[in-house]
Design a protein around this motif. Sequence first.
Motif, PDB file in Angstrom:
ATOM      1  N   PHE A  54       0.828  -1.207   0.000  1.00 34.76           N
ATOM      2  CA  PHE A  54       0.000   0.000   0.000  1.00 34.76           C
ATOM      3  C   PHE A  54       0.866   1.263   0.000  1.00 34.76           C
ATOM      4  CE2 PHE A  54      -3.427  -2.866   1.276  1.00 34.76           C
ATOM      5  CZ  PHE A  54      -4.520  -2.306   0.625  1.00 34.76           C
ATOM      6  N   THR A  55       1.939   1.253   0.787  1.00 36.39           N
ATOM      7  CA  THR A  55       2.808   2.428   0.833  1.00 36.39           C
ATOM      8  C   THR A  55       3.504   2.639  -0.503  1.00 36.39           C
ATOM      9  OG1 THR A  55       3.195   2.045   3.195  1.00 36.39           O
ATOM     10  CG2 THR A  55       4.696   3.538   2.073  1.00 36.39           C
ATOM     11  N   GLY A  56       3.926   1.553  -1.150  1.00 32.97           N
ATOM     12  CA  GLY A  56       4.546   1.664  -2.472  1.00 32.97           C
ATOM     13  C   GLY A  56       3.597   2.278  -3.491  1.00 32.97           C
ATOM     14  N   ALA A  57       2.316   1.878  -3.433  1.00 34.74           N
ATOM     15  CA  ALA A  57       1.312   2.463  -4.338  1.00 34.74           C
ATOM     16  C   ALA A  57       1.134   3.955  -4.048  1.00 34.74           C
ATOM     17  CB  ALA A  57      -0.014   1.732  -4.186  1.00 34.74           C
ATOM     18  N   PHE A  58       1.164   4.323  -2.755  1.00 37.13           N
ATOM     19  CA  PHE A  58       1.031   5.731  -2.393  1.00 37.13           C
ATOM     20  C   PHE A  58       2.213   6.545  -2.924  1.00 37.13           C
ATOM     21  CE2 PHE A  58       2.124   9.211   0.512  1.00 37.13           C
ATOM     22  CZ  PHE A  58       0.964   9.976   0.441  1.00 37.13           C
ATOM     23  N   VAL A  59       3.426   6.024  -2.801  1.00 36.37           N
ATOM     24  CA  VAL A  59       4.607   6.735  -3.290  1.00 36.37           C
ATOM     25  C   VAL A  59       4.478   7.006  -4.784  1.00 36.37           C
ATOM     26  CG1 VAL A  59       7.100   6.613  -3.633  1.00 36.37           C
ATOM     27  CG2 VAL A  59       6.109   5.814  -1.490  1.00 36.37           C
ATOM     28  N   LEU A  60       4.028   6.009  -5.547  1.00 36.71           N
ATOM     29  CA  LEU A  60       3.844   6.199  -6.988  1.00 36.71           C
ATOM     30  C   LEU A  60       2.795   7.273  -7.273  1.00 36.71           C
ATOM     31  CD1 LEU A  60       3.946   2.509  -8.306  1.00 36.71           C
ATOM     32  CD2 LEU A  60       5.692   4.277  -8.567  1.00 36.71           C
ATOM     33  N   CYS A  61       1.705   7.255  -6.513  1.00 34.40           N
ATOM     34  CA  CYS A  61       0.645   8.258  -6.706  1.00 34.40           C
ATOM     35  C   CYS A  61       1.148   9.665  -6.406  1.00 34.40           C
ATOM     36  CB  CYS A  61      -0.560   7.930  -5.825  1.00 34.40           C
ATOM     37  SG  CYS A  61      -1.506   6.497  -6.355  1.00 34.40           S
ATOM     38  N   VAL A  62       1.963   9.796  -5.359  1.00 37.07           N
ATOM     39  CA  VAL A  62       2.507  11.108  -5.014  1.00 37.07           C
ATOM     40  C   VAL A  62       3.390  11.621  -6.147  1.00 37.07           C
ATOM     41  CG1 VAL A  62       4.114  12.319  -3.486  1.00 37.07           C
ATOM     42  CG2 VAL A  62       2.368  10.836  -2.529  1.00 37.07           C
ATOM     43  N   ILE A  63       4.246  10.746  -6.676  1.00 37.21           N
ATOM     44  CA  ILE A  63       5.152  11.154  -7.753  1.00 37.21           C
ATOM     45  C   ILE A  63       4.380  11.562  -9.006  1.00 37.21           C
ATOM     46  CG2 ILE A  63       6.951  10.334  -9.318  1.00 37.21           C
ATOM     47  CD1 ILE A  63       7.945   8.544  -7.026  1.00 37.21           C
ATOM     48  N   LEU A  64       3.315  10.803  -9.314  1.00 38.56           N
ATOM     49  CA  LEU A  64       2.602  11.016 -10.574  1.00 38.56           C
ATOM     50  C   LEU A  64       1.500  12.061 -10.484  1.00 38.56           C
ATOM     51  CD1 LEU A  64       2.249   7.263 -11.692  1.00 38.56           C
ATOM     52  CD2 LEU A  64       3.920   8.956 -12.513  1.00 38.56           C
ATOM     53  N   VAL A  65       0.888  12.223  -9.305  1.00 39.19           N
ATOM     54  CA  VAL A  65      -0.341  13.005  -9.213  1.00 39.19           C
ATOM     55  C   VAL A  65      -0.219  14.242  -8.331  1.00 39.19           C
ATOM     56  CG1 VAL A  65      -2.783  12.910  -8.536  1.00 39.19           C
ATOM     57  CG2 VAL A  65      -1.715  10.921  -9.601  1.00 39.19           C
ATOM     58  N   MET A  66       0.520  14.162  -7.220  1.00 35.65           N
ATOM     59  CA  MET A  66       0.551  15.251  -6.247  1.00 35.65           C
ATOM     60  C   MET A  66       1.184  16.509  -6.827  1.00 35.65           C
ATOM     61  SD  MET A  66      -0.119  16.368  -3.183  1.00 35.65           S
ATOM     62  CE  MET A  66      -0.322  15.066  -1.954  1.00 35.65           C
ATOM     63  N   ASN A  67       0.506  17.629  -6.679  1.00 33.56           N
ATOM     64  CA  ASN A  67       1.032  18.934  -7.086  1.00 33.56           C
ATOM     65  C   ASN A  67       1.598  19.677  -5.879  1.00 33.56           C
ATOM     66  OD1 ASN A  67      -1.697  18.526  -8.909  1.00 33.56           O
ATOM     67  ND2 ASN A  67      -0.001  19.389 -10.067  1.00 33.56           N
ATOM     68  N   GLU A  68       2.495  20.604  -6.141  1.00 41.23           N
ATOM     69  CA  GLU A  68       2.936  21.492  -5.085  1.00 41.23           C
ATOM     70  C   GLU A  68       1.774  22.408  -4.700  1.00 41.23           C
ATOM     71  OE1 GLU A  68       4.455  22.940  -2.168  1.00 41.23           O
ATOM     72  OE2 GLU A  68       5.940  21.740  -3.259  1.00 41.23           O
ATOM     73  N   THR A  69       1.513  22.541  -3.400  1.00 45.38           N
ATOM     74  CA  THR A  69       0.376  23.338  -2.942  1.00 45.38           C
ATOM     75  C   THR A  69       0.793  24.565  -2.139  1.00 45.38           C
ATOM     76  OG1 THR A  69       0.136  22.051  -0.894  1.00 45.38           O
ATOM     77  CG2 THR A  69      -1.079  21.282  -2.831  1.00 45.38           C
ATOM     78  N   ARG A  70       2.062  24.697  -1.817  1.00 45.89           N
ATOM     79  CA  ARG A  70       2.503  25.863  -1.039  1.00 45.89           C
ATOM     80  C   ARG A  70       2.680  27.043  -1.990  1.00 45.89           C
ATOM     81  NH1 ARG A  70       4.379  25.626   4.222  1.00 45.89           N
ATOM     82  NH2 ARG A  70       5.177  27.625   4.957  1.00 45.89           N
ATOM     83  N   SER A  71       1.853  28.060  -1.850  1.00 45.10           N
ATOM     84  CA  SER A  71       1.823  29.165  -2.806  1.00 45.10           C
ATOM     85  C   SER A  71       3.147  29.920  -2.848  1.00 45.10           C
ATOM     86  CB  SER A  71       0.674  30.120  -2.473  1.00 45.10           C
ATOM     87  OG  SER A  71       0.817  30.629  -1.155  1.00 45.10           O
ATOM     88  N   SER A  72       3.816  30.070  -1.705  1.00 43.81           N
ATOM     89  CA  SER A  72       5.085  30.804  -1.688  1.00 43.81           C
ATOM     90  C   SER A  72       6.143  30.113  -2.545  1.00 43.81           C
ATOM     91  CB  SER A  72       5.589  30.957  -0.256  1.00 43.81           C
ATOM     92  OG  SER A  72       5.819  29.685   0.339  1.00 43.81           O
ATOM     93  N   ILE A  73       6.135  28.780  -2.549  1.00 43.14           N
ATOM     94  CA  ILE A  73       7.098  28.025  -3.368  1.00 43.14           C
ATOM     95  C   ILE A  73       6.757  28.166  -4.842  1.00 43.14           C
ATOM     96  CG2 ILE A  73       7.986  25.721  -3.870  1.00 43.14           C
ATOM     97  CD1 ILE A  73       8.987  26.894  -1.240  1.00 43.14           C
ATOM     98  N   ILE A  74       5.468  28.103  -5.177  1.00 34.74           N
ATOM     99  CA  ILE A  74       5.048  28.250  -6.579  1.00 34.74           C
ATOM    100  C   ILE A  74       5.433  29.636  -7.100  1.00 34.74           C
ATOM    101  CG2 ILE A  74       3.057  28.296  -8.133  1.00 34.74           C
ATOM    102  CD1 ILE A  74       1.690  26.327  -6.217  1.00 34.74           C
ATOM    103  N   LEU A  75       5.189  30.675  -6.308  1.00 33.50           N
ATOM    104  CA  LEU A  75       5.544  32.036  -6.717  1.00 33.50           C
ATOM    105  C   LEU A  75       7.059  32.194  -6.864  1.00 33.50           C
ATOM    106  CD1 LEU A  75       3.061  34.092  -4.505  1.00 33.50           C
ATOM    107  CD2 LEU A  75       3.052  33.931  -7.007  1.00 33.50           C
ATOM    108  N   THR A  76       7.826  31.532  -6.006  1.00 40.13           N
ATOM    109  CA  THR A  76       9.284  31.585  -6.123  1.00 40.13           C
ATOM    110  C   THR A  76       9.748  30.964  -7.433  1.00 40.13           C
ATOM    111  OG1 THR A  76       9.571  31.520  -3.721  1.00 40.13           O
ATOM    112  CG2 THR A  76      11.455  30.846  -5.065  1.00 40.13           C
ATOM    113  N   HIS A  77       9.144  29.836  -7.813  1.00 41.40           N
ATOM    114  CA  HIS A  77       9.490  29.199  -9.094  1.00 41.40           C
ATOM    115  C   HIS A  77       9.108  30.091 -10.266  1.00 41.40           C
ATOM    116  CE1 HIS A  77       9.343  24.934  -7.096  1.00 41.40           C
ATOM    117  NE2 HIS A  77      10.470  25.591  -6.841  1.00 41.40           N
TER     118      HIS A  77
END
Length: 492
Positions: A190-213
């Motif tokens: 289950f944890t391995g499946a979660f790691v793959l989902c994070v890599i493929l699907v999770m977006n950065e959500t911290r606005s300060s980091i997005i604005l810095t990029h």
Amino acid sequence: DVVQIKFHEVDPRDPKNFSCARKWTITLLCCAFCGIIAAATSSYSIGYESIMKDLNCTQLQATLGLSLYAIGFGIVPLVSSSFSEECGRRPIYIVSSALFFFAEVMDALAPNIQTVIVSRALQGIFGACSLSLLGGSIADIWQPHERGLPMSLLAFSSLFSFGLGSAFGGLISTSPHLGWRWVQWIHVMFTGAFVLCVILVMNETRSSIILTHIAKDTRKMTGDPRYRSDAEIDKLSLSSLIKTSCTRPLYLLFTEPIVQSFSLWIGFVWGIVFCLFESVTTEFQSIYNFSVGDTAYLIFYFNSVGAIIGFMANMYQETLYRKHFPIKSQEARLYIPCVAAIVLPVSMFIYAWTASPNIPWIAPLIGLTAFASGTSIIYQVSFLYVADCYGPYASSAQAGQGLARNLTALMFPLFTQQMFAGMTYKWGLTLWALISAVMAPTPWVLLFFGSKIRSHSKVSRKILEAEQQQQQQSDGEKTVVSSPTEERSMQV
């Protein structure tokens, strides 16, 4: 001369403007990891007998694997929040969940109890890195009035997975062909499946980091070094961030009455949750002749039903919050928790005094179910109310609260068996019920006097002044026409 980068009002890169599908994908990923962490707790404790038989260890040694797993969740968030400010949430999710995965592999292959204890401590450390960011990720993408349902699902996934972990952990660990190691291997899957989902699907959500990029890309594209984000203009060193994130939670924990009261309350309740995992199996085996598998299903039942009742109560609390917020402000979060504060000691008295060979097992099960529903309500409000009260300092307040909560989770299992052996289950649980009754006025006091308490707090006054200043600036911006350069910088 700096050109400040900001999101424009409907900028799709702003996490608050993510599509509904993307928001719910991130929310469900957060709930999934919360469930994985909770299931890893209960499935381990239900398999003590299999671990002791396979590794020839004592119950105290096996219990250390549970206690050291919990302590990581109290200490690590004091540091991990600094790294999220420096590099964002997504990289921490990827790295920490991958390390959590390898620690679970280490657990499954452990040749002795010492390796199990070390691997469990590592799981707690790496799991805490991601777990400490879940509430922040939800706050990043949902407006305050929208967070009720996502936070309710997060609390539900935690408590429901406690029961689910017990069910499959008990079923697998008692099988002569499987045992406790297969419990760990299933967690690895289950944890391995979660790691793959994070890599493929999770977006950065911290606005300060997005604005810095965005600012970096703009400087590279235009060759103009003036473009900067807020985070770059007021950037602190990593050592300063770590110092602040380690000291501010402790400062709030020792000086703020609201943080202190909720930390004491949720800490005690969380300690009892870990105590129950120690007592339910043994008590129902000795009184009702249940097997380990039977008690696993029992734990699943009362946790899952309690989580469903708690989820429904939290949804009703959201209705009350919207209705009474104009009058009660942050304290509008506390109506249902006031009921839960009464339910907790009553449910514990039921469990303590009905667990008898002369009384059907359904009676103590009702008490356990009521306790689980109350825990679900308190678990959620401990996040939402503190977040509402401390705004920009919410992460620090919650980190201090998490430290208190997980310290009790560390300590309680270490003396539970000795306490019950000396006092019996009836009187040991009665003691917990009496202490819970003493703590029951906590949400009632805050409901009626919370605003007055906050008015005497230096931190709360500082937050209020900052919000008023921000509102005045926002009102002023509505009447100012931006220059072409300023307008372009906001929409880059």
